[in-house]
Design an enzyme around this catalytic site. Structure first.
Site, PDB file in Angstrom:
ATOM      1  N   GLY A 294       0.837  -1.196   0.000  1.00  0.00           N
ATOM      2  CA  GLY A 294       0.000   0.000   0.000  1.00  0.00           C
ATOM      3  C   GLY A 294       0.869   1.241   0.000  1.00  0.00           C
ATOM      4  N   SER A 295       0.333   2.296   0.554  1.00  0.00           N
ATOM      5  CA  SER A 295       1.045   3.570   0.484  1.00  0.00           C
ATOM      6  C   SER A 295       2.147   3.645   1.544  1.00  0.00           C
ATOM      7  CB  SER A 295       0.057   4.712   0.690  1.00  0.00           C
ATOM      8  OG  SER A 295      -0.498   4.602   1.976  1.00  0.00           O
TER       9      SER A 295
ATOM     10  N   GLY B  80       2.209   2.276   5.433  1.00  0.00           N
ATOM     11  CA  GLY B  80       3.305   1.349   5.724  1.00  0.00           C
ATOM     12  C   GLY B  80       4.123   1.797   6.925  1.00  0.00           C
TER      13      GLY B  80
ATOM     14  N   GLU C 149       5.508  -3.438   1.075  1.00  0.00           N
ATOM     15  CA  GLU C 149       5.764  -2.988  -0.296  1.00  0.00           C
ATOM     16  C   GLU C 149       4.965  -1.697  -0.477  1.00  0.00           C
ATOM     17  OE1 GLU C 149       7.904  -3.906  -2.332  1.00  0.00           O
ATOM     18  OE2 GLU C 149       8.488  -5.816  -1.453  1.00  0.00           O
TER      19      GLU C 149
ATOM     20  N   CYS D 105       2.428   0.635  -8.839  1.00  0.00           N
ATOM     21  CA  CYS D 105       3.581   1.084  -8.040  1.00  0.00           C
ATOM     22  C   CYS D 105       4.847   1.072  -8.897  1.00  0.00           C
ATOM     23  CB  CYS D 105       3.744   0.203  -6.825  1.00  0.00           C
ATOM     24  SG  CYS D 105       3.709  -1.529  -7.242  1.00  0.00           S
TER      25      CYS D 105
ATOM     26  N   GLN E 157      -9.232   9.577  -5.734  1.00  0.00           N
ATOM     27  CA  GLN E 157      -7.986   9.488  -6.508  1.00  0.00           C
ATOM     28  C   GLN E 157      -8.024  10.460  -7.684  1.00  0.00           C
ATOM     29  OE1 GLN E 157      -5.174   7.358  -5.771  1.00  0.00           O
ATOM     30  NE2 GLN E 157      -4.275   8.717  -7.297  1.00  0.00           N
TER      31      GLN E 157
ATOM     32  N   GLU F 287       4.778  10.430  -5.415  1.00  0.00           N
ATOM     33  CA  GLU F 287       3.961   9.449  -6.127  1.00  0.00           C
ATOM     34  C   GLU F 287       2.539   9.995  -6.270  1.00  0.00           C
ATOM     35  OE1 GLU F 287       2.609   5.779  -4.208  1.00  0.00           O
ATOM     36  OE2 GLU F 287       3.366   4.727  -5.961  1.00  0.00           O
TER      37      GLU F 287
HETATM   38  P1  NAD Z   1      -3.311   2.376   1.353  1.00  0.00           P
HETATM   39  O1  NAD Z   1      -2.041   2.465   2.106  1.00  0.00           O
HETATM   40  O2  NAD Z   1      -4.291   3.467   1.501  1.00  0.00           O
HETATM   41  O3  NAD Z   1      -4.106   1.048   1.762  1.00  0.00           O
HETATM   42  C1  NAD Z   1      -3.515  -0.225   1.621  1.00  0.00           C
HETATM   43  C2  NAD Z   1      -4.218  -1.181   2.576  1.00  0.00           C
HETATM   44  O4  NAD Z   1      -3.911  -0.812   3.916  1.00  0.00           O
HETATM   45  C3  NAD Z   1      -5.746  -1.159   2.462  1.00  0.00           C
HETATM   46  O5  NAD Z   1      -6.237  -2.462   2.597  1.00  0.00           O
HETATM   47  C4  NAD Z   1      -6.137  -0.304   3.646  1.00  0.00           C
HETATM   48  O6  NAD Z   1      -7.442  -0.543   4.108  1.00  0.00           O
HETATM   49  C5  NAD Z   1      -5.106  -0.729   4.676  1.00  0.00           C
HETATM   50  N1  NAD Z   1      -4.899   0.199   5.792  1.00  0.00           N
HETATM   51  C6  NAD Z   1      -5.116   1.541   5.807  1.00  0.00           C
HETATM   52  N2  NAD Z   1      -4.817   2.034   7.038  1.00  0.00           N
HETATM   53  C7  NAD Z   1      -4.408   0.990   7.796  1.00  0.00           C
HETATM   54  C8  NAD Z   1      -3.963   0.853   9.141  1.00  0.00           C
HETATM   55  N3  NAD Z   1      -3.892   1.887   9.960  1.00  0.00           N
HETATM   56  N4  NAD Z   1      -3.606  -0.359   9.575  1.00  0.00           N
HETATM   57  C9  NAD Z   1      -3.656  -1.431   8.757  1.00  0.00           C
HETATM   58  N5  NAD Z   1      -4.084  -1.367   7.483  1.00  0.00           N
HETATM   59  C10 NAD Z   1      -4.450  -0.173   7.001  1.00  0.00           C
HETATM   60  O7  NAD Z   1      -2.929   2.135  -0.171  1.00  0.00           O
HETATM   61  P2  NAD Z   1      -3.924   2.025  -1.423  1.00  0.00           P
HETATM   62  O8  NAD Z   1      -4.438   3.397  -1.693  1.00  0.00           O
HETATM   63  O9  NAD Z   1      -4.892   0.916  -1.260  1.00  0.00           O
HETATM   64  O10 NAD Z   1      -2.924   1.583  -2.572  1.00  0.00           O
HETATM   65  C11 NAD Z   1      -2.153   2.482  -3.288  1.00  0.00           C
HETATM   66  C12 NAD Z   1      -0.724   2.473  -2.792  1.00  0.00           C
HETATM   67  O11 NAD Z   1      -0.214   1.157  -2.834  1.00  0.00           O
HETATM   68  C13 NAD Z   1       0.223   3.301  -3.639  1.00  0.00           C
HETATM   69  O12 NAD Z   1       1.053   4.088  -2.825  1.00  0.00           O
HETATM   70  C14 NAD Z   1       1.057   2.260  -4.369  1.00  0.00           C
HETATM   71  O13 NAD Z   1       2.323   2.655  -4.767  1.00  0.00           O
HETATM   72  C15 NAD Z   1       1.098   1.163  -3.393  1.00  0.00           C
HETATM   73  N6  NAD Z   1       1.378  -0.108  -4.050  1.00  0.00           N
HETATM   74  C16 NAD Z   1       2.610  -0.661  -3.881  1.00  0.00           C
HETATM   75  C17 NAD Z   1       2.937  -1.855  -4.493  1.00  0.00           C
HETATM   76  C18 NAD Z   1       4.280  -2.471  -4.295  1.00  0.00           C
HETATM   77  O14 NAD Z   1       4.384  -3.669  -4.423  1.00  0.00           O
HETATM   78  N7  NAD Z   1       5.309  -1.708  -3.977  1.00  0.00           N
HETATM   79  C19 NAD Z   1       1.987  -2.500  -5.276  1.00  0.00           C
HETATM   80  C20 NAD Z   1       0.748  -1.922  -5.436  1.00  0.00           C
HETATM   81  C21 NAD Z   1       0.449  -0.725  -4.789  1.00  0.00           C
END
Ligand code: NAD
Length: 483
Positions: free
Chosen positions: A231-232, A236, A253, A287, A334, A385
């Site tokens: 995720g973001s 993370g 990631e 990503c 978004q 990003e």
């Molecule tokens: P996000 O961080 O908003 O959410 C990712 C996940 O985390 C979701 O399931 C969300 O509900 C959960 N989450 C949110 N807050 C949390 C918390 N406090 N505790 C635990 N879980 C929580 O990201 P997104 O908007 O879903 O995805 C987009 C991001 O993901 C972009 O920054 C992108 O670069 C990244 N991404 C990275 C990769 C990689 O492999 N490097 C691949 C795909 C996407």
């Protein structure tokens, strides 16, 4: 069951049973916001804890299951996903907004990942060594890490869960999986297949809901031994702090701001295709997207002119429409973020070359045209990003300057170079500060049987995918025997 076209009712899967949530939510089609893809169950903390306990209770039995049993289960899941890739790809396209061919391709990849890890379940590595002391035998074996919490983003709603769930199960762990809120139906469809493959109750659990409640409960719960998150960066970082405080194993990631370097000796047609595919396909919501195009001075103007022409010919539209190059942005939030970056870029003095307009289509959706800017390295559009169909071109004096620009970022996921020079390609592969390099290929688009991940701010912990996944999903035990 056919999931492709109908509205679904998605429930949690906890301890081998389908459960309603404490509340419900809806997911909508970003290509046509009038269409509800599913009504889905949303869990609270208590319901998430039930799933965690079920996974913990199922662990002793599953962690001692035979590799053959695990291989059979994973192979069956992979076969069904592959057999139904068209229908599931359609569901993906409807819920996330990828074009139908991209959706089908992603689902096929998820199936291949399950089949790959079916094979890996039979190849769990170990070592035997000679002891440094007389009369002693030493071996090193791998055991499951335990209950794994899997937290996934919305942009690859089949492939990313697959590349976490498959190795988790292959190495004998039990799972609680939380999909992203924008794509619960894809997570549920995957769970529905997994639920029919003969796993004992509690080995695999699905809970849907918010990151703040469901996700955070997984992160904080003492029975969750390991957390795999994609995720973001901001989320993370928070997860890392909470997980470290209770010493849970964690793998993150996160984002990217991936460079594609185009040298003067590049095949320009090829370079343009790498840029178009890598920066704009999947609506730039990858990503690994190449959102920084670093172009050497002698070909800079020609590259920009040709890329502009190519962008003008791209078709943006409903994800299920034939011949579409780019689907909608995933949701209104978004889309607004993307639009705000267009303003930021202009206000900071980046030169607008093409696109960025909101588009009207026959169905109401989150459509925008692909955008291109000429930027300087300090511009936010070149540093942050965005996660949308927006890229910028940076001018490089020569190869050394291009490499320095490529590495001038807090991220380090993927870097590409277009060149016909073996010398520069080789140097770039060695000196790009990333986890993955590409030569004459788009930065996005990877194999499923080799490691995936990055350096610097993009990743934390051991790599995902391929046999390197064993590092995260197992823990090592060293055994000594007096012979
Ligand atoms: P996000 O961080 O908003 O959410 C990712 C996940 O985390 C979701 O399931 C969300 O509900 C959960 N989450 C949110 N807050 C949390 C918390 N406090 N505790 C635990 N879980 C929580 O990201 P997104 O908007 O879903 O995805 C987009 C991001 O993901 C972009 O920054 C992108 O670069 C990244 N991404 C990275 C990769 C990689 O492999 N490097 C691949 C795909 C996407």
């Amino acid at each position: 069951m056919k999931f492709g076209e109908m509205q679904q009712s998605a429930r949690h899967y906890i301890n081998g049973r389908w459960e309603t949530g404490t509340t419900t939510g809806t997911s909508e089609n970003p290509s046509d916001t009038r269409e509800v893809v599913a009504e889905y169950a949303r869990a609270d903390r208590n319901q998430t804890e039930l799933a965690i306990r079920a996974a913990a209770d199922a662990l002793p039995h599953w962690s001692h299951s035979t590799p053959q049993r695990r291989a059979d289960v994973l192979d069956q899941i992979g076969n069904e996903i592959l057999a139904r890739k068209d229908e599931l790809g359609m569901l993906l396209a409807r819920e996330e907004g990828k074009t139908l061919p991209e959706g089908i391709g992603e689902v096929a990849r998820a199936g291949q990942i399950f089949k790959f890890f079916a094979g890996e379940a039979l190849r769990i590595p170990g070592e035997t060594m000679a002891s440094v002391r007389p009369g002693i035998q030493v071996d090193v074996t791998r055991e499951p890490v335990g209950v794994v919490g899997i937290i996934a983003p919305w942009n690859f709603p089949f492939a990313i869960p697959a590349w976490k769930i498959a190795p988790a199960l292959a190495y004998g762990n039990t799972v609680v999986f939380k999909p992203a809120e924008l794509v619960p139906t894809c997570g549920w469809a995957l769970a529905e297949i997994i639920s029919r493959c003969g796993l004992p109750a509690g080995v695999f659990n699905l809970v849907m809901g918010s990151g703040r409640e469901v996700g955070q409960t997984l992160v904080d719960h003492p029975l969750v031994n390991a957390l795999s998150f994609t995720g973001s960066m901001a989320t993370g970082e928070r997860i890392l702090q909470s997980a470290a405080a209770r010493r849970a194993k964690v793998q993150l990631e996160m984002g990217g701001k991936n460079p594609l370097v185009v040298l003067a000796d590049a095949d320009l047609d090829q370079a343009i295709e790498c840029a178009v595919q890598g920066s704009y396909f999947s609506t730039g919501q990858r990503c690994t997207a190449s959102s920084r195009l670093i172009v050497e001075e002698p070909v800079h103007d020609a590259f920009v002119a040709r890329l502009r022409n190519r962008l003008a010919g791209l078709k943006v539209g409903h994800a299920l429409e034939r011949g579409i190059d780019i689907g909608p942005v995933v949701d209104r939030g978004q889309l607004e973020q993307n639009q705000s970056y267009l303003d930021i870029a202009r206000n900071e003095g980046a030169e607008h070359v093409w696109g960025g307009e909101l588009l009207e289509r026959p169905t109401p959706g989150h459509y925008m045209s692909p955008a291109l800017f000429l930027a300087r390295p300090e511009h936010r559009v070149a540093r942050e990003e965005i996660f949308g169909p927006i890229a910028c071109v940076l001018r490089a004096d020569d190869y050394e300057h291009a490499l320095a620009l490529a590495n001038d970022t807090p991220f380090g996921l993927c870097a590409g170079i277009c060149t016909t020079s073996l010398k520069h390609a080789t140097h770039f592969r060695r000196h790009a500060e990333v986890g993955m390099t590409m030569v004459n290929l788009p930065t996005a688009g990877v194999d499923f049987h080799v490691p995936f991940g990055g350096r610097k701010g993009s990743s934390y912990g051991s790599r995902e995918q391929g046999r390197y996944a064993a590092e995260f999903y197992t823990t090592v035990k060293t055994g000594y025997v007096l012979a």
